[in-house]
Design a protein around this motif. Structure first.
Motif, PDB file in Angstrom:
ATOM      1  N   ARG A  31      15.723  -6.140   9.546  1.00  0.00           N
ATOM      2  CA  ARG A  31      14.481  -6.289  10.305  1.00  0.00           C
ATOM      3  C   ARG A  31      13.771  -4.940  10.360  1.00  0.00           C
ATOM      4  O   ARG A  31      14.385  -3.919  10.688  1.00  0.00           O
ATOM      5  CB  ARG A  31      14.780  -6.794  11.716  1.00  0.00           C
ATOM      6  CG  ARG A  31      13.548  -7.163  12.526  1.00  0.00           C
ATOM      7  CD  ARG A  31      13.937  -7.766  13.877  1.00  0.00           C
ATOM      8  NE  ARG A  31      12.767  -8.238  14.590  1.00  0.00           N
ATOM      9  CZ  ARG A  31      12.227  -9.438  14.425  1.00  0.00           C
ATOM     10  NH1 ARG A  31      12.768 -10.285  13.557  1.00  0.00           N
ATOM     11  NH2 ARG A  31      11.156  -9.802  15.101  1.00  0.00           N
ATOM     12  N   SER A  62      10.207  -2.656  11.571  1.00  0.00           N
ATOM     13  CA  SER A  62       9.008  -2.532  12.401  1.00  0.00           C
ATOM     14  C   SER A  62       8.474  -1.118  12.223  1.00  0.00           C
ATOM     15  O   SER A  62       9.042  -0.308  11.481  1.00  0.00           O
ATOM     16  CB  SER A  62       9.316  -2.818  13.871  1.00  0.00           C
ATOM     17  OG  SER A  62      10.280  -1.907  14.371  1.00  0.00           O
ATOM     18  N   THR A  75      -5.606 -11.973   5.673  1.00  0.00           N
ATOM     19  CA  THR A  75      -4.472 -12.008   4.759  1.00  0.00           C
ATOM     20  C   THR A  75      -4.935 -12.178   3.315  1.00  0.00           C
ATOM     21  O   THR A  75      -5.808 -13.003   3.026  1.00  0.00           O
ATOM     22  CB  THR A  75      -3.518 -13.147   5.142  1.00  0.00           C
ATOM     23  OG1 THR A  75      -3.097 -12.962   6.495  1.00  0.00           O
ATOM     24  CG2 THR A  75      -2.292 -13.158   4.245  1.00  0.00           C
ATOM     25  N   ASN A 126      11.901 -10.294   8.102  1.00  0.00           N
ATOM     26  CA  ASN A 126      10.800 -10.582   9.029  1.00  0.00           C
ATOM     27  C   ASN A 126       9.436 -10.160   8.497  1.00  0.00           C
ATOM     28  O   ASN A 126       8.481 -10.024   9.273  1.00  0.00           O
ATOM     29  CB  ASN A 126      11.051  -9.889  10.369  1.00  0.00           C
ATOM     30  CG  ASN A 126      10.993  -8.364  10.261  1.00  0.00           C
ATOM     31  OD1 ASN A 126      11.485  -7.788   9.287  1.00  0.00           O
ATOM     32  ND2 ASN A 126      10.403  -7.717  11.251  1.00  0.00           N
ATOM     33  N   GLN A 182       7.205 -11.759   6.500  1.00  0.00           N
ATOM     34  CA  GLN A 182       6.181 -12.792   6.629  1.00  0.00           C
ATOM     35  C   GLN A 182       5.872 -13.097   8.094  1.00  0.00           C
ATOM     36  O   GLN A 182       4.713 -13.305   8.464  1.00  0.00           O
ATOM     37  CB  GLN A 182       6.640 -14.071   5.917  1.00  0.00           C
ATOM     38  CG  GLN A 182       6.776 -13.931   4.407  1.00  0.00           C
ATOM     39  CD  GLN A 182       5.439 -13.692   3.730  1.00  0.00           C
ATOM     40  OE1 GLN A 182       4.419 -14.261   4.117  1.00  0.00           O
ATOM     41  NE2 GLN A 182       5.439 -12.842   2.711  1.00  0.00           N
ATOM     42  N   SER A 183       6.870 -13.096   8.932  1.00  0.00           N
ATOM     43  CA  SER A 183       6.653 -13.480  10.328  1.00  0.00           C
ATOM     44  C   SER A 183       5.988 -12.387  11.152  1.00  0.00           C
ATOM     45  O   SER A 183       5.189 -12.678  12.050  1.00  0.00           O
ATOM     46  CB  SER A 183       7.984 -13.869  10.976  1.00  0.00           C
ATOM     47  OG  SER A 183       8.903 -12.784  10.934  1.00  0.00           O
ATOM     48  N   ASP A 184       6.283 -11.116  10.846  1.00  0.00           N
ATOM     49  CA  ASP A 184       5.807 -10.030  11.704  1.00  0.00           C
ATOM     50  C   ASP A 184       4.744  -9.147  11.068  1.00  0.00           C
ATOM     51  O   ASP A 184       4.029  -8.431  11.790  1.00  0.00           O
ATOM     52  CB  ASP A 184       6.982  -9.142  12.123  1.00  0.00           C
ATOM     53  CG  ASP A 184       7.961  -9.851  13.037  1.00  0.00           C
ATOM     54  OD1 ASP A 184       7.586 -10.897  13.606  1.00  0.00           O
ATOM     55  OD2 ASP A 184       9.103  -9.371  13.175  1.00  0.00           O
ATOM     56  N   HIS A 185       4.622  -9.156   9.742  1.00  0.00           N
ATOM     57  CA  HIS A 185       3.771  -8.150   9.097  1.00  0.00           C
ATOM     58  C   HIS A 185       2.778  -8.729   8.098  1.00  0.00           C
ATOM     59  O   HIS A 185       2.148  -7.969   7.358  1.00  0.00           O
ATOM     60  CB  HIS A 185       4.657  -7.107   8.406  1.00  0.00           C
ATOM     61  CG  HIS A 185       5.643  -6.455   9.322  1.00  0.00           C
ATOM     62  ND1 HIS A 185       5.264  -5.657  10.378  1.00  0.00           N
ATOM     63  CD2 HIS A 185       7.003  -6.516   9.365  1.00  0.00           C
ATOM     64  CE1 HIS A 185       6.345  -5.230  11.023  1.00  0.00           C
ATOM     65  NE2 HIS A 185       7.408  -5.740  10.429  1.00  0.00           N
ATOM     66  N   ILE A 186       2.608 -10.039   8.080  1.00  0.00           N
ATOM     67  CA  ILE A 186       1.725 -10.650   7.095  1.00  0.00           C
ATOM     68  C   ILE A 186       0.277 -10.225   7.279  1.00  0.00           C
ATOM     69  O   ILE A 186      -0.522 -10.251   6.335  1.00  0.00           O
ATOM     70  CB  ILE A 186       1.853 -12.196   7.143  1.00  0.00           C
ATOM     71  CG1 ILE A 186       1.217 -12.831   5.905  1.00  0.00           C
ATOM     72  CG2 ILE A 186       1.258 -12.742   8.436  1.00  0.00           C
ATOM     73  CD1 ILE A 186       1.887 -12.460   4.617  1.00  0.00           C
ATOM     74  N   ASN A 187      -0.096  -9.782   8.481  1.00  0.00           N
ATOM     75  CA  ASN A 187      -1.469  -9.353   8.760  1.00  0.00           C
ATOM     76  C   ASN A 187      -1.633  -7.834   8.697  1.00  0.00           C
ATOM     77  O   ASN A 187      -2.636  -7.305   9.184  1.00  0.00           O
ATOM     78  CB  ASN A 187      -1.918  -9.866  10.128  1.00  0.00           C
ATOM     79  CG  ASN A 187      -2.085 -11.374  10.145  1.00  0.00           C
ATOM     80  OD1 ASN A 187      -2.683 -11.943   9.233  1.00  0.00           O
ATOM     81  ND2 ASN A 187      -1.537 -12.027  11.163  1.00  0.00           N
TER      82      ASN A 187
END
Length: 530
Positions: free
Chosen positions: A48, A50, A88, A149, A151-156
């Motif tokens: 994971r 961040s 995106t 993570n 796609q879930s946390d950093h796609i933007n």
């Protein structure tokens, strides 16, 4: 009217005028919400990722939990993170520029080194990056799939990995000379690559042109001059340094950024998951090189006496220091002991750092703790016993710190204690090999793990862990060593029941090497511009 700036094809910026932004953001707009420099934080056993902001509003702390008055260093690797909404797969252009002319003599956009593949950085002035693309997070095998993570946390997010330096040493030296002991703030301008409008920050209207970030007191990115060492755990797959052994793969562990206009050194350690740890800061001191020679010159040939370092109190308190005193002359240093030794000045200087970071007062035979870093799963702890030879070359210190960090992270809890490297003037009475901070002696490891010394044939000698430590020291650059041939049937190990010797060492019994591990022959660390 609000001021807007647009980025031209050359990476430069032009000032335009635009509408004032309303107070309440419209969540349906295509928007660049934030732009910031960051360091990567990896958790959950490397699965994971961040990002932690690094700017004046998010002050970092040193190993003593004191606030650091800057955010980054020229030459250091950082991430630039662009947070968006409803964008995106769209591309964004970004440029970085100094807020004043104290770095480049102007405020034009900077050409910096961008990570473009696992083994290459490329000089770019205009950084184009796609939202939701994670190439900046690839390891030295070209993969980022270990992060679950993304796609879930950093796609933007649009993410750029870069080094805060130009591509040439000459230009870097010009920058550092201008900056000297000052601080430069770096600003970032961003806009859509297709030149279509978008909103910025909390603006309620999509506008043409660029948005400017890190240009006010809500957060500034402050950069200074320092020397940098980047030290990698042996299992760190983000280490892109030279492969020195292909099978099994072994890479150089350390790289440095030499700054010719600073004497401060910052040591960074990157653990097995590539988390960054700011280990310590040390000033380097340039001293005249020394070499031990056979003949002590007559008094008239020694030059002026500039310093006398007396160890009478230390010896009286039980410290087993061979030198009674050091007499530092213009032409060399006289080690006054059972047999006088002369350490003659040699051509050229050598940089040394003081390893005794805690600098605990007192004298005596006890272990003096010199450093105890314990943060975020990384522990580096060492001390000194029976020695005041506590100076080392900066390269070797990087290897020493990395070795101790990895040894502890692999689960070994031994207290590492040194019997000395060199004195601060580069002499090393009574040794010949410890001159110029080039060699060090370490207490042997025991099953008690408390740093108290032992000998190779003792029942408490921890042979297996001593072998592990010696191999790690070798991997970090201490390629040569001295010990003795021995056998030990009284300790817990059976591997040393027959005659053996610690790996990467030479049998040396005169003088005796049965009560310490001597390491030397450190492989010089390459500068990033080499």
């Amino acid at each position: 009217m609000a001021t807007r700036i647009t980025i031209t094809d050359s990476g430069q910026t032009q000032v335009l005028n635009g509408p004032l932004a309303p107070d309440t953001p419209d969540n349906s707009l295509q928007r660049i919400t934030d732009v910031y420099f960051a360091k990567k934080v990896v958790t959950d056993d490397g699965t994971r990722v961040s990002f932690t902001k690094i700017d004046s509003a998010h002050v970092q702390q040193d190993q003593q939990n004191q606030a650091i008055p800057y955010d980054s260093i020229l030459g250091k690797t950082v991430y630039l993170v662009i947070e968006t909404s409803n964008m995106t797969d769209l591309s964004i252009d970004a440029v970085i520029r100094p807020s004043a002319n104290t770095l480049t003599n102007n405020t034009d956009t900077l050409q910096l080194m961008r990570f473009v593949s696992p083994d290459r950085y490329e000089a770019q002035r205009l950084f184009t990056v796609k939202v939701g693309n994670f190439d900046a997070l690839k390891n030295n095998q070209g993969s980022h799939t270990h992060y679950g993570n993304l796609q879930s946390d950093h796609i933007n997010k649009a993410i750029i990995k870069l080094q805060l330096r130009p591509d040439g040493r000459a230009i870097f030296d010009e920058w550092t000379e201008r900056l000297a002991e000052g601080v430069i703030n770096l600003e970032v301008a961003v806009e859509r690559t297709d030149n279509n409008p978008c909103a910025y920050k909390d603006g309620q209207e999509e506008i043409n042109g660029a948005g400017i970030f890190l240009n006010d007191d809500t957060g500034r990115f402050r950069v200074v001059n320092k020397n940098i060492y980047t030290i990698h755990h042996g299992s760190n797959t983000y280490n892109t340094l030279t492969v020195v052994n292909p099978d099994p793969e072994r890479r150089r562990r350390i790289q440095k950024v030499v700054n010719n206009h600073s004497t401060d050194i910052i040591y960074f350690y990157y653990d097995q998951n590539d988390n960054e740890h700011r280990i310590c800061s040390r000033p380097k001191v340039s001293v005249t090189r020394k070499r031990r020679v056979n003949a002590v010159p007559p008094l008239a040939q020694r030059g002026d006496l500039s310093q006398t370092i007396d160890f009478t109190a230390n010896r009286a308190a039980g410290e087993q220091i061979d030198a009674h005193q050091l007499l530092v002359y213009t032409n060399g240093t006289l080690g006054d002991g059972a047999t006088d030794k002369w350490y003659a000045n040699q051509p050229g200087n050598v940089d040394l750092v003081d390893m005794d970071i805690l600098a605990n007062d007192g004298v005596g035979p006890q272990i003096f703790e010199a450093f105890n870093y314990n943060q975020n799963g990384v522990i580096i702890r060492y001390g000194f016993q029976h020695t005041r030879r506590r100076s080392i070359q900066p390269d070797s210190f990087a290897g020493f710190l990395g070795s101790l960090a990895q040894f502890r992270q692999e689960g070994h809890t031994h207290y590492i204690v040194s019997q000395g490297f060199s004195y601060s003037d580069a002499s090393c009475y009574p040794s010949a090999e410890h001159v110029n901070g080039e060699a060090g002696d370490l207490n042997l490891l025991t099953t008690q793990e408390n740093g108290v010394n032992t000998i190779l044939s003792a029942a408490n000698f921890d042979y297996e862990n001593q072998v592990i430590l010696r191999n790690i020291l070798y991997d970090f650059g201490f390629e040569s060593g001295r010990s003795e041939n021995f056998s030990n049937t009284s300790n817990a190990s059976t591997d040393d029941d027959i005659t053996t010797r610690l790996p990467h060492t030479t049998h040396t019994a005169t003088p005796r090497h049965n009560n310490h591990l001597h390491v030397h022959g450190f492989t010089p660390i390459s500068d990033i511009y080499a």
